[in-house]
Design an enzyme around this catalytic site. Structure first.
Site, PDB file in Angstrom:
ATOM      1  N   ASP A 280       0.841  -1.209   0.000  1.00 18.03           N
ATOM      2  CA  ASP A 280       0.000   0.000   0.000  1.00 18.03           C
ATOM      3  C   ASP A 280       0.876   1.260   0.000  1.00 18.03           C
ATOM      4  OD1 ASP A 280       0.893  -0.105   2.609  1.00 18.03           O
ATOM      5  OD2 ASP A 280      -1.100   0.064   3.528  1.00 18.03           O
ATOM      6  N   SER A 281       2.205   1.061  -0.063  1.00 24.91           N
ATOM      7  CA  SER A 281       3.118   2.177  -0.311  1.00 24.91           C
ATOM      8  C   SER A 281       2.764   2.845  -1.641  1.00 24.91           C
ATOM      9  CB  SER A 281       4.571   1.698  -0.339  1.00 24.91           C
ATOM     10  OG  SER A 281       4.720   0.582  -1.186  1.00 24.91           O
TER      11      SER A 281
ATOM     12  N   ASP B 296      -1.130  -6.222   0.029  1.00 22.49           N
ATOM     13  CA  ASP B 296      -1.429  -5.577   1.307  1.00 22.49           C
ATOM     14  C   ASP B 296      -2.926  -5.418   1.533  1.00 22.49           C
ATOM     15  OD1 ASP B 296       0.669  -4.938   2.998  1.00 22.49           O
ATOM     16  OD2 ASP B 296       1.213  -3.133   1.890  1.00 22.49           O
TER      17      ASP B 296
ATOM     18  N   GLU C 182       9.862  -4.034   9.775  1.00 29.55           N
ATOM     19  CA  GLU C 182      10.266  -2.758   9.149  1.00 29.55           C
ATOM     20  C   GLU C 182      10.928  -1.842  10.180  1.00 29.55           C
ATOM     21  OE1 GLU C 182       7.195  -0.885   6.826  1.00 29.55           O
ATOM     22  OE2 GLU C 182       8.378   0.933   6.509  1.00 29.55           O
TER      23      GLU C 182
ATOM     24  N   LYS D 264      -1.073  -9.411   3.354  1.00 27.36           N
ATOM     25  CA  LYS D 264      -0.272  -8.892   4.471  1.00 27.36           C
ATOM     26  C   LYS D 264      -1.090  -7.902   5.278  1.00 27.36           C
ATOM     27  CE  LYS D 264       3.307  -5.854   3.749  1.00 27.36           C
ATOM     28  NZ  LYS D 264       2.915  -4.635   4.474  1.00 27.36           N
TER      29      LYS D 264
ATOM     30  N   GLU E 175      -0.819  -5.228   8.846  1.00 26.48           N
ATOM     31  CA  GLU E 175       0.076  -4.602   9.820  1.00 26.48           C
ATOM     32  C   GLU E 175      -0.393  -4.855  11.250  1.00 26.48           C
ATOM     33  OE1 GLU E 175       0.797  -0.439   9.032  1.00 26.48           O
ATOM     34  OE2 GLU E 175       1.291  -0.831   6.928  1.00 26.48           O
TER      35      GLU E 175
HETATM   36  O1  KIV Z   1       3.586  -1.083   1.516  1.00 26.22           O
HETATM   37  C1  KIV Z   1       4.744  -1.490   1.408  1.00 26.22           C
HETATM   38  O2  KIV Z   1       5.426  -1.276   0.404  1.00 26.22           O
HETATM   39  C2  KIV Z   1       5.298  -2.243   2.512  1.00 26.22           C
HETATM   40  C3  KIV Z   1       6.787  -2.436   2.519  1.00 26.22           C
HETATM   41  C4  KIV Z   1       7.437  -1.178   2.930  1.00 26.22           C
HETATM   42  C5  KIV Z   1       7.181  -3.571   3.385  1.00 26.22           C
HETATM   43  O3  KIV Z   1       4.607  -2.641   3.380  1.00 26.22           O
END
Ligand code: KIV
Length: 271
Positions: free
Chosen positions: A54-55, A93, A189, A122, A124
């Site tokens: 989600d970056s 994510d 992270e 994934k 958090e």
């Molecule tokens: O969203 C993302 O790119 C991430 C990485 C920084 C691990 O979670």
């Protein structure tokens, strides 16, 4: 009869392959991708894991955090990435609030897997109730500990986590708990190298680090950071591979090979 039957297709890596890599002491290489072209390039370069992070909210959409990213965005980008890859393992994510309850998390994870083509989702934080519920439904889960970008408004700033002893103990305990809850992979992270080493040694699931030193079972970077095209200040834990290579493909290959040979991250990229 066509020349290629489905049996001839390259098979994507599986979680068992990643598990075996940990057991054999082979480092896992991973990068984020958000579209089919980057996904295909990374795949052909031999990346093990592609993370649809989600970056994308920051590096693709131009927001100042990952919080505005929606499920619709994640599904769209996961579909693009899945279309580009052949052999890499794809993780998507769960964006902010899409996993607020176990049922909501499972429904959204199902979308990313069934319609997006992801092999794992994934989330958090040490959300063990949610991890356990998803695993019970057959959903493969990657946990994410240490710096949690979706909690940026609670944290106040993007900073290294677990520097104090009690904080480090909490993160280690959370890592053990998410594994017990059924997570099959963990991303850590921005935590100190020594803590990441302890976590990687104590867990039997693969631990992939970003800003977590060289002792993790694998490494992940945001692709725009390793190509030196992210806007703003370069985070200490990244490395611009375009400074030493003349094409994006070669830069990705150089990153993979440095991860495999434990040359990246060096001490200057670690905390
Ligand atoms: O969203 C993302 O790119 C991430 C990485 C920084 C691990 O979670």
């Amino acid at each position: 009869m066509t020349q290629y039957s489905t049996l001839d297709k390259v098979k994507p890596k599986t979680i068992s392959d990643l598990q075996q890599m940990k057991q054999a002491g082979q480092k896992i290489s991973s990068l984020t991708a958000y579209d089919a072209t980057f996904s295909a390039l990374m795949d052909q370069a031999g990346i093990d894991v592609i993370l649809v992070g989600d970056s994308l909210g920051m590096v693709v959409q131009g927001h100042s955090s990952t919080l505005p990213v929606s499920m619709q965005d994640m599904l769209y980008h996961t579909q693009l990435v899945s279309r580009g890859r052949q052999q890499a393992f794809v993780i998507a994510d769960l964006p902010f609030m899409s996993n607020a309850t176990p049922e909501r998390a499972a429904d959204n994870a199902a979308l990313l897997i069934q319609q997006g083509g992801a092999q794992m989702v994934k989330l958090e934080g040490a959300r063990c109730d949610i991890i356990q519920f998803m695993v019970q439904q057959g959903i493969p889960v990657c946990a994410h500990l240490g710096l949690l970008p979706q909690s940026i408004y609670q944290l106040g700033k993007y900073a290294v986590q677990g520097k104090e002893d009690n904080e480090a103990q909490r993160i280690l305990a959370e890592a053990l708990k998410v594994e017990q809850a059924g997570a099959q992979l963990l991303i850590v992270e921005c935590i100190p190298t020594a803590l990441a080493q302890q976590i990687s040694e104590q867990l039997s699931i693969p631990v992939i680090g970003i800003g977590a030193g060289s002792h993790c079972d694998g490494q992940v970077l945001v692709v725009y950071d390793m190509l030196g095209i992210s806007l703003g200040r370069r985070p200490r834990f990244t490395k611009n591979y375009m400074q030493q290579e003349d094409s994006i493909f070669n830069a990705i290959q150089a990153y993979i090979s440095e991860v495999k040979e434990c040359q990246f991250p060096a001490q200057e990229h670690s905390f």
